[in-house]
Design a protein around this motif. Structure first.
Motif, short mmCIF file in Angstrom:
data_model
loop_
_atom_site.label_atom_id
_atom_site.label_comp_id
_atom_site.label_asym_id
_atom_site.label_seq_id
_atom_site.Cartn_x
_atom_site.Cartn_y
_atom_site.Cartn_z
N UNK A 1 1.17 -1.07 -4.66
CA UNK A 1 2.14 -1.43 -5.78
C UNK A 1 2.11 -3.01 -5.98
N UNK A 2 1.87 -3.16 -7.37
CA UNK A 2 1.46 -4.42 -7.80
C UNK A 2 2.51 -5.63 -7.60
N UNK B 1 7.16 3.01 -15.79
CA UNK B 1 6.41 3.00 -14.65
C UNK B 1 6.53 2.05 -13.69
N UNK B 2 6.42 2.42 -12.42
CA UNK B 2 6.32 0.95 -11.63
C UNK B 2 4.98 0.45 -11.83
N UNK B 3 4.69 -0.57 -11.45
CA UNK B 3 3.45 -1.27 -11.58
C UNK B 3 2.55 -0.88 -10.54
N UNK B 4 1.60 -0.22 -10.68
CA UNK B 4 0.73 -0.07 -9.48
C UNK B 4 -0.80 -0.36 -9.78
N UNK C 1 0.94 -1.17 -0.02
CA UNK C 1 0.05 0.04 -0.14
C UNK C 1 0.91 1.22 0.12
N UNK C 2 0.43 2.16 -0.89
CA UNK C 2 1.04 3.55 -1.08
C UNK C 2 0.04 4.48 -0.47
N UNK C 3 -1.05 4.31 -0.44
CA UNK C 3 -2.11 5.09 -0.12
C UNK C 3 -3.19 4.49 0.39
N UNK D 1 0.07 -16.16 -3.93
CA UNK D 1 -0.06 -15.50 -2.64
C UNK D 1 0.04 -14.21 -2.82
N UNK D 2 0.63 -13.32 -3.58
CA UNK D 2 0.85 -11.95 -3.19
C UNK D 2 -0.55 -11.18 -3.81
N UNK D 3 -0.39 -9.72 -3.76
CA UNK D 3 -1.60 -8.90 -3.92
C UNK D 3 -2.48 -9.36 -4.95
N UNK D 4 -2.21 -9.51 -6.37
CA UNK D 4 -3.14 -9.95 -7.18
C UNK D 4 -3.90 -11.15 -6.93
N UNK D 5 -3.15 -11.90 -6.48
CA UNK D 5 -3.87 -13.41 -6.34
C UNK D 5 -4.66 -13.39 -4.89
#
Length: 136
Positions: free
Chosen positions: A61-62, A117-120, A22-24, A67-71
């Motif tokens: 941040x993607x 760009x960073x993947x967000x 999380x950035x925001x 087991x991470x954010x998108x999953x």
């Protein structure tokens, strides 16, 4: 006057601590404004509060690893799940209140950005039901 810089905000969605991605995380709560002006208002507008609503606006941040954010987020699409936001990852208390409730995961934008760009992921989630503030 007290001042604060957000350096360790806490965000949980569906009991998953997403702080590392999380950035925001912004919780916004509003009340509809209902106009109840009549002739006895003597030319002044009168309003009362109507229905309450809220939004949880996030920027992540993607991470596509297993087991991470998108999953975590992809299977939640279309469901109502609990959330919790705190200004700091420390325990809930009078100086670190918790804001919680439920949000509808009505959208997920897994791939966004331009070359270099960073993947967000920036996503807003509408609250469903009450948003509560706790200090214990």
């Amino acid at each position: 006057m007290p001042k604060m810089v957000l350096t360790a905000e806490y965000l949980s969605i569906n009991s998953n601590d997403l702080s590392e991605y999380t950035r925001k995380a912004e919780v916004t709560v509003e009340v509809e404004e209902k106009d109840v002006t009549n002739y006895k208002s003597l030319g002044w507008k009168e309003v009362i509060g109507g229905l309450k609503s809220g939004t949880l606006a996030c920027e992540f941040l993607q991470d596509f690893a297993a087991t991470k954010l998108d999953a975590i987020m992809w299977p939640l699409l279309g469901t109502v799940v609990p959330f919790e936001v705190r200004a700091d990852q420390a325990a809930v208390g009078p100086s670190n209140p918790s804001y919680s409730g439920n949000v509808l995961i009505a959208g997920w934008s897994p791939v966004t950005g331009s070359v270099g760009d960073e993947a967000t992921v920036s996503q807003d989630f509408t609250t469903s039901g009450a948003v509560t503030r706790a200090t214990t």
